[in-house]
Design a protein around this motif. Sequence first.
Motif, PDB file in Angstrom:
ATOM      1  N   SER A  36     -58.972  -6.005 -11.579  1.00 18.51           N
ATOM      2  CA  SER A  36     -60.048  -5.480 -10.734  1.00 18.51           C
ATOM      3  C   SER A  36     -59.654  -4.147 -10.120  1.00 18.51           C
ATOM      4  CB  SER A  36     -60.391  -6.475  -9.625  1.00 18.51           C
ATOM      5  OG  SER A  36     -59.239  -6.738  -8.824  1.00 18.51           O
ATOM      6  N   VAL A  37     -58.370  -4.011  -9.775  1.00 16.80           N
ATOM      7  CA  VAL A  37     -57.903  -2.870  -8.984  1.00 16.80           C
ATOM      8  C   VAL A  37     -56.521  -2.467  -9.451  1.00 16.80           C
ATOM      9  CG1 VAL A  37     -57.151  -2.178  -6.666  1.00 16.80           C
ATOM     10  CG2 VAL A  37     -59.227  -3.520  -6.930  1.00 16.80           C
ATOM     11  N   ILE A  38     -56.241  -1.163  -9.436  1.00 11.24           N
ATOM     12  CA  ILE A  38     -54.873  -0.662  -9.520  1.00 11.24           C
ATOM     13  C   ILE A  38     -54.668   0.300  -8.357  1.00 11.24           C
ATOM     14  CG2 ILE A  38     -54.714  -0.934 -12.027  1.00 11.24           C
ATOM     15  CD1 ILE A  38     -55.119   2.087 -12.291  1.00 11.24           C
ATOM     16  N   PHE A  39     -53.432   0.396  -7.863  1.00 14.08           N
ATOM     17  CA  PHE A  39     -53.174   1.335  -6.774  1.00 14.08           C
ATOM     18  C   PHE A  39     -51.724   1.783  -6.813  1.00 14.08           C
ATOM     19  CE2 PHE A  39     -52.641  -2.946  -5.084  1.00 14.08           C
ATOM     20  CZ  PHE A  39     -51.451  -2.892  -4.371  1.00 14.08           C
ATOM     21  N   THR A  40     -51.469   2.925  -6.174  1.00 14.55           N
ATOM     22  CA  THR A  40     -50.122   3.501  -6.111  1.00 14.55           C
ATOM     23  C   THR A  40     -49.892   4.044  -4.710  1.00 14.55           C
ATOM     24  OG1 THR A  40     -50.862   5.700  -6.820  1.00 14.55           O
ATOM     25  CG2 THR A  40     -50.171   4.173  -8.552  1.00 14.55           C
ATOM     26  N   GLY A  41     -48.664   4.431  -4.431  1.00 17.05           N
ATOM     27  CA  GLY A  41     -48.362   5.005  -3.129  1.00 17.05           C
ATOM     28  C   GLY A  41     -46.881   5.196  -2.943  1.00 17.05           C
ATOM     29  N   GLN A  42     -46.490   5.431  -1.703  1.00 15.56           N
ATOM     30  CA  GLN A  42     -45.087   5.669  -1.392  1.00 15.56           C
ATOM     31  C   GLN A  42     -44.551   4.669  -0.384  1.00 15.56           C
ATOM     32  OE1 GLN A  42     -44.864   9.653   0.131  1.00 15.56           O
ATOM     33  NE2 GLN A  42     -46.546   9.383   1.581  1.00 15.56           N
ATOM     34  N   ALA A  43     -45.225   3.538  -0.232  1.00 20.52           N
ATOM     35  CA  ALA A  43     -44.711   2.472   0.615  1.00 20.52           C
ATOM     36  C   ALA A  43     -43.507   1.827  -0.063  1.00 20.52           C
ATOM     37  CB  ALA A  43     -45.807   1.428   0.861  1.00 20.52           C
ATOM     38  N   PRO A  44     -42.581   1.228   0.716  1.00 18.28           N
ATOM     39  CA  PRO A  44     -41.493   0.466   0.097  1.00 18.28           C
ATOM     40  C   PRO A  44     -42.071  -0.613  -0.821  1.00 18.28           C
ATOM     41  CG  PRO A  44     -41.094   0.756   2.445  1.00 18.28           C
ATOM     42  CD  PRO A  44     -42.491   1.253   2.188  1.00 18.28           C
ATOM     43  N   GLY A  45     -41.553  -0.671  -2.040  1.00 19.19           N
ATOM     44  CA  GLY A  45     -42.091  -1.595  -3.023  1.00 19.19           C
ATOM     45  C   GLY A  45     -43.050  -0.939  -3.990  1.00 19.19           C
ATOM     46  N   GLY A  95     -36.238   3.934  -8.427  1.00 18.71           N
ATOM     47  CA  GLY A  95     -35.379   4.978  -8.978  1.00 18.71           C
ATOM     48  C   GLY A  95     -35.529   6.299  -8.238  1.00 18.71           C
ATOM     49  N   ASP A  96     -35.571   7.370  -8.996  1.00 20.06           N
ATOM     50  CA  ASP A  96     -35.679   8.720  -8.442  1.00 20.06           C
ATOM     51  C   ASP A  96     -37.152   9.045  -8.197  1.00 20.06           C
ATOM     52  OD1 ASP A  96     -35.139  11.260  -7.577  1.00 20.06           O
ATOM     53  OD2 ASP A  96     -34.866  12.107  -9.584  1.00 20.06           O
ATOM     54  N   GLU A  97     -37.735   8.393  -7.212  1.00 19.47           N
ATOM     55  CA  GLU A  97     -39.118   8.620  -6.792  1.00 19.47           C
ATOM     56  C   GLU A  97     -40.130   8.271  -7.877  1.00 19.47           C
ATOM     57  OE1 GLU A  97     -39.546  12.563  -5.273  1.00 19.47           O
ATOM     58  OE2 GLU A  97     -38.281  12.193  -3.548  1.00 19.47           O
ATOM     59  N   GLY A  98     -39.779   7.360  -8.775  1.00 18.37           N
ATOM     60  CA  GLY A  98     -40.763   6.891  -9.738  1.00 18.37           C
ATOM     61  C   GLY A  98     -41.818   6.036  -9.050  1.00 18.37           C
ATOM     62  N   SER A  99     -43.000   5.995  -9.611  1.00 16.35           N
ATOM     63  CA  SER A  99     -44.110   5.269  -9.001  1.00 16.35           C
ATOM     64  C   SER A  99     -44.285   3.898  -9.631  1.00 16.35           C
ATOM     65  CB  SER A  99     -45.415   6.059  -9.159  1.00 16.35           C
ATOM     66  OG  SER A  99     -45.401   7.224  -8.365  1.00 16.35           O
ATOM     67  N   ILE A 100     -44.476   2.894  -8.776  1.00 18.14           N
ATOM     68  CA  ILE A 100     -44.893   1.573  -9.224  1.00 18.14           C
ATOM     69  C   ILE A 100     -46.415   1.535  -9.207  1.00 18.14           C
ATOM     70  CG2 ILE A 100     -44.952  -0.886  -8.652  1.00 18.14           C
ATOM     71  CD1 ILE A 100     -42.267  -0.092  -9.693  1.00 18.14           C
ATOM     72  N   ARG A 132     -43.432   9.923 -11.553  1.00 17.30           N
ATOM     73  CA  ARG A 132     -43.370  10.330 -10.136  1.00 17.30           C
ATOM     74  C   ARG A 132     -44.771  10.668  -9.619  1.00 17.30           C
ATOM     75  NH1 ARG A 132     -42.535  15.237  -7.313  1.00 17.30           N
ATOM     76  NH2 ARG A 132     -41.236  14.984  -5.440  1.00 17.30           N
ATOM     77  N   GLU A 133     -45.091  10.143  -8.431  1.00 16.65           N
ATOM     78  CA  GLU A 133     -46.333  10.422  -7.720  1.00 16.65           C
ATOM     79  C   GLU A 133     -47.567  10.196  -8.603  1.00 16.65           C
ATOM     80  OE1 GLU A 133     -46.197  14.193  -5.720  1.00 16.65           O
ATOM     81  OE2 GLU A 133     -44.631  13.540  -4.354  1.00 16.65           O
ATOM     82  N   ALA A 134     -47.581   9.057  -9.259  1.00 18.01           N
ATOM     83  CA  ALA A 134     -48.766   8.695 -10.035  1.00 18.01           C
ATOM     84  C   ALA A 134     -49.942   8.483  -9.091  1.00 18.01           C
ATOM     85  CB  ALA A 134     -48.496   7.418 -10.832  1.00 18.01           C
ATOM     86  N   LEU A 135     -51.126   8.912  -9.518  1.00 16.19           N
ATOM     87  CA  LEU A 135     -52.335   8.794  -8.708  1.00 16.19           C
ATOM     88  C   LEU A 135     -53.348   7.907  -9.424  1.00 16.19           C
ATOM     89  CD1 LEU A 135     -52.789  12.466  -7.427  1.00 16.19           C
ATOM     90  CD2 LEU A 135     -52.340  10.455  -6.021  1.00 16.19           C
ATOM     91  N   ALA A 136     -53.549   6.704  -8.887  1.00 10.00           N
ATOM     92  CA  ALA A 136     -54.562   5.824  -9.457  1.00 10.00           C
ATOM     93  C   ALA A 136     -55.931   6.470  -9.281  1.00 10.00           C
ATOM     94  CB  ALA A 136     -54.529   4.469  -8.760  1.00 10.00           C
ATOM     95  N   GLY A 137     -56.687   6.511 -10.373  1.00  9.94           N
ATOM     96  CA  GLY A 137     -57.969   7.194 -10.353  1.00  9.94           C
ATOM     97  C   GLY A 137     -57.870   8.663 -10.698  1.00  9.94           C
ATOM     98  N   ARG A 188     -49.421   8.459 -17.209  1.00 11.27           N
ATOM     99  CA  ARG A 188     -48.490   9.469 -17.711  1.00 11.27           C
ATOM    100  C   ARG A 188     -47.161   8.843 -18.082  1.00 11.27           C
ATOM    101  NH1 ARG A 188     -46.479  12.729 -14.034  1.00 11.27           N
ATOM    102  NH2 ARG A 188     -47.468  11.762 -12.225  1.00 11.27           N
ATOM    103  N   SER A 189     -46.594   9.311 -19.190  1.00 13.12           N
ATOM    104  CA  SER A 189     -45.268   8.866 -19.601  1.00 13.12           C
ATOM    105  C   SER A 189     -44.560  10.055 -20.230  1.00 13.12           C
ATOM    106  CB  SER A 189     -45.375   7.707 -20.606  1.00 13.12           C
ATOM    107  OG  SER A 189     -44.099   7.271 -21.000  1.00 13.12           O
TER     108      SER A 189
END
Length: 462
Positions: free
Chosen positions: A96-105, A109-114, A132-137, A152-153
């Motif tokens: 239903s949803v995907i999201f990204t950010g810079q919260a712990p978790g 690694g080296d600022e990779g995005s979950i 790094r700094e992936a933006l959902a949407g 992005r990969s």
Amino acid sequence: MTARLREVLHTAAADIPAYPVYEQALATARRHRRRTVLAAGAVLVLVALAGAVLPLARTPAVGPAAGVDAALPDRVSVPPFGSLHATDRPRLGPASVIFTGQAPGLMYGDEGSIIAVVGADADRYRIIKGEREALAGGDTVLSPDGRRIAFRSVGLAPRVEIVDLVTGRSRTVSSGVPGTVLTGPAGWSPDGRALLVGDTVPTNPERSAYRGMLSIVWLDGNRRTRLADEPEGFASPAFAPDGARLAFQTGRTVTVTDLDGRRLSSFTLAPETELAGKGAWSTDGQALTVTRLDGDRWSLRQIDPATGRDLGAMDTPAVSGVTAIQLLGWAADGSAWVVAYQPAPNAPATFDVPLNMGERLAYGNVGTVRVLALGRGAEVPTTLLTAPQDVVSIDVSNDVIHSGRTRGASPPHGVGPRFWYWAVLITVLVAGIAAYRNREGLALWFHNRRARQARRRGGRSS
């Protein structure tokens, strides 16, 4: 028997070496115990491996109706440590949803995005390790049916990776643009058969200047079409509902093309307006929606896609106190679903370019996001989804948006299945290694224990 014969037999018996009955019995017992310990250790390792693998190998049936009960959760949380990956089993099915950010978790690694992924009809979370700094949407997009995620990969060369949440398979695609230094997805066609791909290409050997290129790639073949090649890049691409037209913004100009790259119209936006986002087209395809900024109030207006003529303000409430809004799409009741980007504490009060969406939506300038419903004729927005601090971007599947369904959420907490799988496996392996290295001592201990038990039994019987 003669004396001579007895002497010969005694001499022969004396020459025969004595058989070490006790020592051999002890050695046999040790071998038996060692084999038992090793067998037990092997069984424990196999059980641990089965416990770690079988839950990941079970695949629930995910049929075409998997998204029938798809709904937007009223809140999301950071995925627990040890969450399953999107390619793990059991498969998640549509999201239903995907999201990204810079919260712990949400970083590794080296600022990779979950990239956090939430199931379509339940609070089942999965993760994808993105760039790094992936933006959902933005450069990480969820397909209209929620089944696939494109992101992005980099790897050996810039490319786009697509993960299928139903099968767990992944594939990579490329726009075929030579010399690109950055490639990322920009949106899905309504039927999910094609993907918009944006490229950043240097314009000089020093790489001090770049141009942006937009292409459409059909996923069922190798067909690619170049849609735009602009020094200023592009923003807010949006497909018409029938999938036959595409609108995107370059600087202050909006361009409408067909899927073969033919330009159908081009016009300049009015001051303080921006193409609204992936849901910019009206449901009948007769109008485009733009966002207008008046002071700190964001509102929706409609324009003619052929001429850019202003068709007037929409009867939806304005949104105040946010850095920006992006239109996700239209729900069944006619309300507009938007993402509202709350400013970060250190975000600037004003921007050098007032409507530079790239700057407004950057990681450091967004504190958190909300999904709002702007109902027709309503006085104030309705909050549909909230997110923790430092969740800075979100995307919602078109199927969920169009259905208009929401549900109460209970996000997972604590630690995830991967943590327990590895904890059990490592514990068993360490125990197995320790047992193997101390096998002789264990065998002797078992033997002595049995001997003591035998003596006690013999003492009781006497």
